[in-house]
Design a protein around this motif. Structure first.
Motif, PDB file in Angstrom:
ATOM      1  N   UNK A  42       0.813  -1.219   0.000  1.00 30.41           N
ATOM      2  CA  UNK A  42       0.000   0.000   0.000  1.00 30.41           C
ATOM      3  C   UNK A  42       0.847   1.269   0.000  1.00 30.41           C
ATOM      4  N   UNK A  43       2.159   1.134   0.155  1.00 27.22           N
ATOM      5  CA  UNK A  43       3.053   2.295   0.087  1.00 27.22           C
ATOM      6  C   UNK A  43       3.865   2.302  -1.212  1.00 27.22           C
ATOM      7  N   UNK A  44       3.523   1.414  -2.136  1.00 23.17           N
ATOM      8  CA  UNK A  44       4.147   1.393  -3.457  1.00 23.17           C
ATOM      9  C   UNK A  44       3.078   1.742  -4.481  1.00 23.17           C
ATOM     10  N   UNK A  45       3.353   2.718  -5.307  1.00 17.35           N
ATOM     11  CA  UNK A  45       2.361   3.235  -6.251  1.00 17.35           C
ATOM     12  C   UNK A  45       2.861   3.052  -7.681  1.00 17.35           C
ATOM     13  N   UNK A  46       2.087   2.340  -8.492  1.00 18.26           N
ATOM     14  CA  UNK A  46       2.435   2.163  -9.906  1.00 18.26           C
ATOM     15  C   UNK A  46       1.966   3.385 -10.686  1.00 18.26           C
ATOM     16  N   UNK A  47       2.912   4.069 -11.309  1.00 16.49           N
ATOM     17  CA  UNK A  47       2.610   5.249 -12.121  1.00 16.49           C
ATOM     18  C   UNK A  47       3.264   5.047 -13.484  1.00 16.49           C
ATOM     19  N   UNK A  48       2.517   4.565 -14.477  1.00 14.57           N
ATOM     20  CA  UNK A  48       3.113   4.249 -15.780  1.00 14.57           C
ATOM     21  C   UNK A  48       3.656   5.473 -16.501  1.00 14.57           C
ATOM     22  N   UNK A  49       4.634   5.232 -17.335  1.00 18.29           N
ATOM     23  CA  UNK A  49       5.227   6.273 -18.170  1.00 18.29           C
ATOM     24  C   UNK A  49       4.363   6.497 -19.408  1.00 18.29           C
ATOM     25  N   UNK A  50       4.879   7.267 -20.346  1.00 16.89           N
ATOM     26  CA  UNK A  50       4.157   7.544 -21.586  1.00 16.89           C
ATOM     27  C   UNK A  50       5.164   7.868 -22.675  1.00 16.89           C
ATOM     28  N   UNK A  51       4.703   7.884 -23.910  1.00 17.68           N
ATOM     29  CA  UNK A  51       5.563   8.364 -24.989  1.00 17.68           C
ATOM     30  C   UNK A  51       5.339   9.859 -25.152  1.00 17.68           C
ATOM     31  N   UNK A  52       6.368  10.557 -25.564  1.00 12.82           N
ATOM     32  CA  UNK A  52       6.311  12.007 -25.698  1.00 12.82           C
ATOM     33  C   UNK A  52       5.601  12.396 -26.993  1.00 12.82           C
ATOM     34  N   UNK A  53       5.101  13.626 -27.069  1.00 14.26           N
ATOM     35  CA  UNK A  53       4.332  14.050 -28.247  1.00 14.26           C
ATOM     36  C   UNK A  53       5.089  13.956 -29.574  1.00 14.26           C
ATOM     37  N   UNK A  54       6.427  13.986 -29.523  1.00 17.04           N
ATOM     38  CA  UNK A  54       7.213  13.905 -30.755  1.00 17.04           C
ATOM     39  C   UNK A  54       7.054  12.561 -31.463  1.00 17.04           C
ATOM     40  N   UNK A  55       6.605  11.552 -30.738  1.00 18.85           N
ATOM     41  CA  UNK A  55       6.452  10.218 -31.321  1.00 18.85           C
ATOM     42  C   UNK A  55       5.030  10.073 -31.870  1.00 18.85           C
ATOM     43  N   UNK A  56       4.901  10.186 -33.175  1.00 17.05           N
ATOM     44  CA  UNK A  56       3.605  10.059 -33.840  1.00 17.05           C
ATOM     45  C   UNK A  56       3.838   9.636 -35.284  1.00 17.05           C
ATOM     46  N   UNK A  57       2.803   9.120 -35.956  1.00 14.04           N
ATOM     47  CA  UNK A  57       2.978   8.694 -37.359  1.00 14.04           C
ATOM     48  C   UNK A  57       3.351   9.886 -38.250  1.00 14.04           C
ATOM     49  N   UNK A  58       4.171   9.622 -39.256  1.00 11.19           N
ATOM     50  CA  UNK A  58       4.618  10.663 -40.177  1.00 11.19           C
ATOM     51  C   UNK A  58       4.589  10.129 -41.602  1.00 11.19           C
ATOM     52  N   UNK A  59       4.401  11.006 -42.540  1.00 11.78           N
ATOM     53  CA  UNK A  59       4.390  10.614 -43.950  1.00 11.78           C
ATOM     54  C   UNK A  59       5.814  10.343 -44.430  1.00 11.78           C
ATOM     55  N   UNK A  60       5.973   9.520 -45.458  1.00  9.23           N
ATOM     56  CA  UNK A  60       7.318   9.276 -46.010  1.00  9.23           C
ATOM     57  C   UNK A  60       8.034  10.565 -46.402  1.00  9.23           C
ATOM     58  N   UNK A  61       7.312  11.529 -46.956  1.00 11.64           N
ATOM     59  CA  UNK A  61       7.946  12.783 -47.365  1.00 11.64           C
ATOM     60  C   UNK A  61       8.520  13.549 -46.176  1.00 11.64           C
ATOM     61  N   UNK A  62       7.846  13.459 -45.043  1.00 14.71           N
ATOM     62  CA  UNK A  62       8.319  14.156 -43.845  1.00 14.71           C
ATOM     63  C   UNK A  62       9.564  13.492 -43.250  1.00 14.71           C
ATOM     64  N   UNK A  63       9.812  12.241 -43.626  1.00 13.83           N
ATOM     65  CA  UNK A  63      10.913  11.464 -43.060  1.00 13.83           C
ATOM     66  C   UNK A  63      12.142  11.395 -43.952  1.00 13.83           C
ATOM     67  N   UNK A  64      11.933  11.575 -45.238  1.00 16.41           N
ATOM     68  CA  UNK A  64      12.960  11.225 -46.216  1.00 16.41           C
ATOM     69  C   UNK A  64      14.305  11.907 -45.963  1.00 16.41           C
ATOM     70  N   UNK A  65      14.277  13.212 -45.734  1.00 13.73           N
ATOM     71  CA  UNK A  65      15.536  13.957 -45.586  1.00 13.73           C
ATOM     72  C   UNK A  65      16.310  13.512 -44.349  1.00 13.73           C
ATOM     73  N   UNK A  66      15.613  13.396 -43.207  1.00 12.50           N
ATOM     74  CA  UNK A  66      16.287  13.008 -41.963  1.00 12.50           C
ATOM     75  C   UNK A  66      16.835  11.590 -42.049  1.00 12.50           C
ATOM     76  N   UNK A  67      16.055  10.662 -42.603  1.00 11.60           N
ATOM     77  CA  UNK A  67      16.514   9.277 -42.703  1.00 11.60           C
ATOM     78  C   UNK A  67      17.676   9.141 -43.680  1.00 11.60           C
TER      79      UNK A  67
END
Length: 380
Positions: free
Chosen positions: A168-193
């Motif tokens: 009762x003194x241990x609390x599970x608090x899950x993490x999350x992914x940050x807003x930068x992680x989301x689906x992107x179009x191939x065109x938005x990725x091409x230059x960086x990749x």
């Protein structure tokens, strides 16, 4: 409430613990329940929350030196509590929250986040001196803490069972992914990749510290069993910081690179990492042991199907969206990798399920649940 938050882990190289600390601090700055927030690192208070650097600095170099020297580790272990105690004197009306297990001597209420028990359960994956240091300090933190936070329900139960700590003194608090992680179009990725010699949808991805606990050799063994045409069409790309006992893993990666179906990118800049995730055909993470497994959630948030192990907290994090097998089942992992790359019907379902499942986690919920832990400590 007044809060002192330890932000020491927000530094190069930014690991999952550093990401958790940064995202939590960013949101606690705006929490209505917190009247004053002070950020603490090393043995001093910081004027503001700094963004983590992608470059090594003198402090990081000194840390690496200390970690390799048993005498230096012991001097650090004995000296730092004294210095931190002095720095924290006069702040007893604050709650002190360590985001990475370590609690210094402090007269006020104390909360510590435990991310995993690897110093005890996977001690051979740390240098001997660091394992001993972590074991001692984790044990001290358990004696000092008024409440503990774990990043998954799996870890909450493991911590209670391993140390016979009251649940009762241990609390599970899950993490999350940050807003930068989301689906992107191939065109938005091409230059960086292209800077990494990659094309959108043209590779499988592993992200994590290069160390035995991540089970990378089994991943390479499983990938090597795929048909050659598949490996050449979708090579395995690995990125992550060099960990302890990684020499044999790097040798194995080098062999795969020579055969033309794998490539190690080193430690990728944080700005490029979400793009690297979003451009992957498949994300694979067959780790032996995780307190949470943040890269799995980041992949799902990026709209990428996931193959991972069914160990520790990963079933909790991946939910129904991933293909899973035992971490040592190389043959089974090969079959799942092939399905993950070729089965278009499963892939389409996995993307939708992954996005839905990942949407159930957020840093705002993490911050609010953490504030509730602070409240319980003050009430007690």
């Amino acid at each position: 409430m007044k809060l002192i938050l330890s932000v020491e882990s927000v530094r190069f190289p930014l690991t999952g613990i550093g990401r958790y600390t940064y995202e939590l601090a960013s949101r606690l700055q705006h929490a209505e329940e917190i009247s004053e927030l002070r950020l603490f690192a090393g043995r001093k208070f910081l004027p503001e929350l700094v963004s983590p650097s992608d470059q090594s600095d003198a402090v990081h170099g000194l840390k690496r030196f200390v970690q390799k020297n048993a005498l230096a580790v012991e001097v650090y272990r004995r000296l730092m509590p004294i210095l931190r105690k002095q720095a924290l004197r006069g702040h007893e009306d604050f709650i002190y929250h360590s985001t990475n297990f370590y609690l210094p001597p402090f007269a006020g209420p104390r909360v510590a986040t435990f991310h995993d028990l690897s110093p005890f359960t996977w001690a051979h994956c740390h240098t001997p001196q660091i394992a001993r240091y972590l074991q001692r300090e984790l044990t001290q933190s358990l004696k000092r803490a008024d409440a503990l936070i774990t990043v998954s329900h799996c870890m909450r139960q493991e911590l209670a069972d391993y140390f016979n700590w009251p649940l009762d003194r241990i609390h599970a608090v899950p993490l999350a992914s940050s807003p930068q992680f989301h689906p992107r179009s191939p065109d938005a990725l091409r230059e960086a990749l292209a800077r990494h010699g990659l094309q959108p949808g043209g590779y499988s991805l592993f992200v994590g510290t290069i160390e035995p606990r991540k089970n990378i050799v089994s991943l390479l063994d499983a990938y090597s069993r795929l048909p050659l045409a598949l490996r050449q069409r979708w090579p395995l790309i690995l990125t992550g910081y060099h960990g302890w006992r990684s020499e044999a893993i790097h040798d194995r990666i080098a062999q795969a690179q020579q055969q033309g179906w794998a490539h190690y990118l080193g430690f990728v800049a944080s700005a490029d990492l979400p793009l690297l995730f979003a451009g992957a055909r498949l994300f694979t993470f067959p780790s032996h042991y995780e307190g949470f497994g943040l890269p799995v959630l980041e992949a799902m948030s990026s709209g990428v199907p996931v193959v991972c192990s069914n160990s520790s907290s990963l079933p909790e994090v991946a939910g129904p969206a991933a293909l899973m097998c035992a971490p040592d089942d190389v043959e089974g992992l090969t079959a799942l990798l092939q399905q993950g790359l070729e089965d278009e019907a499963w892939r389409a379902t996995a993307v939708q399920q992954g996005l839905l499942h990942a949407g159930g986690f957020s840093w705002e919920r993490c911050a609010q649940a953490t504030v509730e832990v602070y409240k319980s400590v003050r009430e007690r």
